[in-house]
Structure formats: structure tokens, C-alpha cells
Design an enzyme around this catalytic site. Structure first.
Site, PDB file in Angstrom:
ATOM      1  N   GLY A 139       3.387   4.408   2.582  1.00 19.09           N
ATOM      2  CA  GLY A 139       2.200   3.574   2.712  1.00 19.09           C
ATOM      3  C   GLY A 139       1.495   3.866   4.018  1.00 19.09           C
ATOM      4  O   GLY A 139       0.624   4.733   4.105  1.00 19.09           O
ATOM      5  N   PHE A 164      -0.113   1.650  -6.433  1.00 18.35           N
ATOM      6  CA  PHE A 164      -1.115   0.637  -6.078  1.00 18.35           C
ATOM      7  C   PHE A 164      -2.542   1.189  -6.167  1.00 18.35           C
ATOM      8  O   PHE A 164      -3.377   0.925  -5.296  1.00 18.35           O
ATOM      9  CB  PHE A 164      -0.878   0.071  -4.673  1.00 18.35           C
ATOM     10  CG  PHE A 164       0.500  -0.473  -4.434  1.00 18.35           C
ATOM     11  CD1 PHE A 164       1.082  -1.361  -5.322  1.00 18.35           C
ATOM     12  CD2 PHE A 164       1.226  -0.088  -3.307  1.00 18.35           C
ATOM     13  CE1 PHE A 164       2.358  -1.857  -5.104  1.00 18.35           C
ATOM     14  CE2 PHE A 164       2.499  -0.586  -3.070  1.00 18.35           C
ATOM     15  CZ  PHE A 164       3.064  -1.477  -3.978  1.00 18.35           C
ATOM     16  N   GLU A 371      -6.205  -0.474   2.715  1.00 20.58           N
ATOM     17  CA  GLU A 371      -7.042   0.372   3.581  1.00 20.58           C
ATOM     18  C   GLU A 371      -6.444   0.487   4.996  1.00 20.58           C
ATOM     19  O   GLU A 371      -7.155   0.630   5.982  1.00 20.58           O
ATOM     20  CB  GLU A 371      -8.486  -0.170   3.669  1.00 20.58           C
ATOM     21  CG  GLU A 371      -9.156  -0.473   2.339  1.00 20.58           C
ATOM     22  CD  GLU A 371      -9.577   0.769   1.579  1.00 20.58           C
ATOM     23  OE1 GLU A 371      -8.848   1.777   1.669  1.00 20.58           O
ATOM     24  OE2 GLU A 371     -10.597   0.730   0.893  1.00 20.58           O
ATOM     25  N   GLU A 375      -1.536  -4.340  10.953  1.00 22.00           N
ATOM     26  CA  GLU A 375      -0.654  -3.867  12.011  1.00 22.00           C
ATOM     27  C   GLU A 375      -1.030  -2.431  12.407  1.00 22.00           C
ATOM     28  O   GLU A 375      -1.063  -2.085  13.597  1.00 22.00           O
ATOM     29  CB  GLU A 375       0.809  -3.942  11.570  1.00 22.00           C
ATOM     30  CG  GLU A 375       1.358  -5.351  11.438  1.00 22.00           C
ATOM     31  CD  GLU A 375       0.863  -6.087  10.202  1.00 22.00           C
ATOM     32  OE1 GLU A 375       0.942  -7.320  10.172  1.00 22.00           O
ATOM     33  OE2 GLU A 375       0.383  -5.422   9.244  1.00 22.00           O
TER      34      GLU A 375
END
Length: 388
Positions: A139, A164, A371, A375
Site C-alpha cells: 500500500g 482496492f 491516495e 500518515e
């Protein structure tokens, strides 16, 4: 069609053309999105017909070149449009922002043949586009992706899985980041992959907290053969293409948060004028007035930072990436809080689906994740500050 004659300005005041574009998008959202948003959410309906109506007004290719059917507008104007669309339904506006972002990559990095082949139908949304970067085990560390693209004559053979992916299974075109070389960012290339390519399959439509009016699925590649002519940019340039897309995509998704939160505030103001407690309307209590003032201030602060970042991206400023990360983090956090406060001010009614507030809260929550997580946005800003 939208008018692309405006000149991008560093001022924090939209010009007449930008205001007209915003007002057009808001009127469209009020008529075509807002009345159906709750039903779409409940039925998990992807409103392709309504999005194509928006595209007929120029919103399928907002910052795409006019020579291929786009509107040729600025990133700043796009933030106004996506905010306005999101007042009607953040989920649908967010998908349209992803579609626009994906098409913009072909416009910016594609060959003239690729631009002419794909962009006219993307701008009308006859073709729907999806952006394929995230993987099941990759990710935030996107440079570690494992989907492979192996050259075989005049084709690349793709194997791997993306996770996703918004619009997957209902889309027609996928911009896919895959590893064509060695480890790290320099080994990644980008590919334009039609959805009907043999060897592509899709996972189940994910059951999600929000964003139910757009499908989210895994995209699986099993010996999918893609013509070498569909490579986007040079081999090994894919990671830079992906990151360039995300700078604008972060502004778009922040704008969708802003629109959702604005709608939540408007619903709250209307509710508090009607609802009474202890013999007074809710909006007559000073403590609640202060909360409304803080909510409105958060939206204006978000809008100012978002516009600043969009103007910087339009002008190609050196700190545009940092400002985009700042805006995405601040706006999505602030607007989720505003929507949550709106739910609280509705009391128990805010928890009921018919009032539309809980849907906004559910829809905006994911904006703090996609997007690039918030963090990671902090990490981008911090690295710029300390010179790493």
C-alpha cells in the site's frame, strides 16, 4: 461544454469563469446526484448514466486537452468542480476524480496515438478508467509492488494482483503499474490495459463502510498480454507517472471531502433552525453556535489551503508536492471532523440513514486513507522540511 478561457491566478478569489464552472457543477449535483445518493448507497448502485451526463458538460475530462475532447481547465478549477459535485454525493464525485486523474496520465505521458485513441471516449465517459497501483501486500510502500510485466516480443505479459481498485469490473480501461525491471521504483513501468484483455479477472465487489455507490474490486492478471504500444511513457518511468497522478489526485479527493463536509454543515444549519429543545431552537444556544462557527472556520481554512496547493500545482512550483500532501492531510482530517460534528448536532437523527449525515461520515472516512494515507502525507511534508 466548460469554458477553458480562464487564466490561472495565484489569488484566493475564483474568477468569473471558475465561479460559473463551480455553480454549474453544484446545480448538476443538486439535480442529478443529491436526490438519489441515499438510494445508490443502499443498493450499491454505480450511476454510470448520471456520470455520463456530467461528462457531457465537460466534467469527464476537466483538465484534459481540448484537442481530444477535454475541457482544458486548471487544477484549481477542478477543485471547485469536485467540491461542488461532492455536495450531492462524495462517493460518485470521488470516482469521477479518479477517472479524471487516470485520463490525465494518458494526456500528460501518452504518445499522440495513445491520446487520440483513448482520451476522446474517456472525456465523454463512454469509457470508464481506473488507476491500479495498490496491491494486497503493498500500500504505502508502493515502490515494492510485485505485479510483473515481462517483455515477450511486441507484448508485455502481466501477472499479479491489484487491490482496492475503484471502478474495477465496471471499468473499460486500467492504467496499471507493474514491475518490468529490477527492484525499487526504477523497475516499474506503466501500462494502458483494456478491461477486456484476456487474462484479466476481478475479485468480488468489496463490502465497505462507505463509498457504496462505486464498485471496489481486486484486479487479477494471469498471463495478460498487453501490446508494447500500450506502455505509458518509457520503461522504468512508471513510478514517476504514478506519483505525478497522485499529486493531483490528492487535491481532488480533498475537494470531495470539502464538498461532503459542506453539505453536512448545510444540513445541520437547516436542522437546527427547526429542532427545538428547552423552549428554544437549537441554533439559539450560544454553545452550539460556537460549534457551528468552528465548523465553518475549518471549511474555510481547508478551502484556502486546497486552493493554494492547486494553484502551486498549476504553476509547477517546486513545493507543489509538499503543498498537495499538506492539503490532503489537513482537508480530509478537518472535513471528516466537521461531518462527525454535524452528526452529533443532529443527535439520534444523525444516526439514521434518511437524514443523509451518517452516509457522509462513512464516505469521508476513507479519504484519510486513500491516495496516500494521512500518515504518509505527514512523512512527505517532514522529509521536505528536513531535506531528505
Amino acid at each position: 461544454m466548460l469554458d477553458s478561457s480562464q487564466v490561472t491566478s495565484p489569488q484566493f478569489l475564483p474568477d468569473a469563469d471558475q465561479i460559473a464552472a463551480r455553480d454549474m457543477a453544484r446545480a448538476f449535483a443538486d439535480e442529478h446526484f443529491a436526490p438519489h445518493a441515499l438510494a445508490w448507497d443502499e443498493a450499491r448502485h454505480f450511476p454510470v448514466a448520471e456520470m455520463r451526463k456530467a461528462a457531457a458538460l465537460g466534467m469527464g475530462g476537466i483538465f484534459i486537452g481540448e484537442d481530444v475532447g477535454g475541457s482544458g481547465l486548471s487544477r484549481l478549477t477542478a477543485t471547485l468542480i469536485f467540491e461542488a459535485l461532492a455536495t450531492g454525493c462524495p462517493t460518485v464525485a470521488a470516482y469521477m476524480s479518479i477517472h479524471n486523474m487516470t485520463a490525465a496520465l494518458i494526456d500528460a505521458f501518452g504518445t499522440e496515438e495513445q491520446r487520440q485513441n483513448w482520451l476522446p471516449k474517456l472525456c465523454t465517459m463512454e469509457l470508464l478508467a481506473s488507476y491500479c497501483l495498490t496491491e494486497p501486500a503493498v500500500g504505502s510502500d508502493a515502490a515494492a509492488l510485485t505485479t510483473r510485466a515481462v517483455r515477450d516480443g511486441d507484448h508485455y505479459v502481466l501477472n499479479g494482483q491489484k487491490q482496492f481498485i475503484s471502478g474495477a469490473g465496471s471499468g473499460d480501461l486500467y492504467v496499471v503499474m507493474a514491475r518490468s525491471g529490477g527492484e525499487g521504483a526504477s523497475g516499474i513501468s506503466a501500462f494502458i490495459v483494456p478491461g477486456d484483455t484476456p487474462g484479466i479477472s476481478f475479485g468480488a465487489n468489496e463490502r465497505k463502510m462507505g463509498w457504496n455507490a462505486q464498485p471496489t474490486r481486486a484486479v487479477i492478471f494471469q498471463d495478460a498480454r498487453v501490446p508494447a504500444g500500450n506502455r505509458l511513457g518509457e520503461e522504468g518511468f512508471g513510478f514517476k507517472i504514478a506519483m505525478a497522478g497522485l499529486d493531483g489526485g490528492r487535491l481532488n479527493i480533498a475537494a470531495c471531502s470539502l464538498g461532503g463536509a459542506q453539505a453536512a454543515l448545510e444540513k445541520t444549519l437547516a436542522y437546527m433552525k427547526e429542532r427545538k429543545a428547552f423552549g428554544k431552537r437549537l441554533d439559539e444556544f450560544q454553545a452550539l453556535q460556537f460549534r457551528l462557527a468552528d465548523m465553518a472556520t475549518a471549511l474555510e481554512a481547508s478551502r484556502a489551503l486546497l486552493w493554494r496547493a492547486a494553484a502551486a500545482l498549476d504553476r509547477g512550483e517546486a513545493n507543489a508536492m509538499q503543498l498537495s500532501a499538506m492539503a490532503k492531510r489537513f482537508v480530509t482530517d478537518s472535513c471528516f471532523d466537521v461531518a462527525n460534528q454535524a452528526l452529533q448536532l443532529h443527535g439520534g437523527y444523525g444516526y439514521l440513514s434518511e437524514y443523509g449525515i451518517e452516509k457522509i461520515v462513512r464516505d469521508l472516512r476513507v479519504h484519510q486513507i486513500l491516495e496516500g494515507t494521512n500518515e504518509i502525507m505527514r512523512l512527505i511534508v517532514a522529509r521536505q522540511l528536513v531535506g531528505r
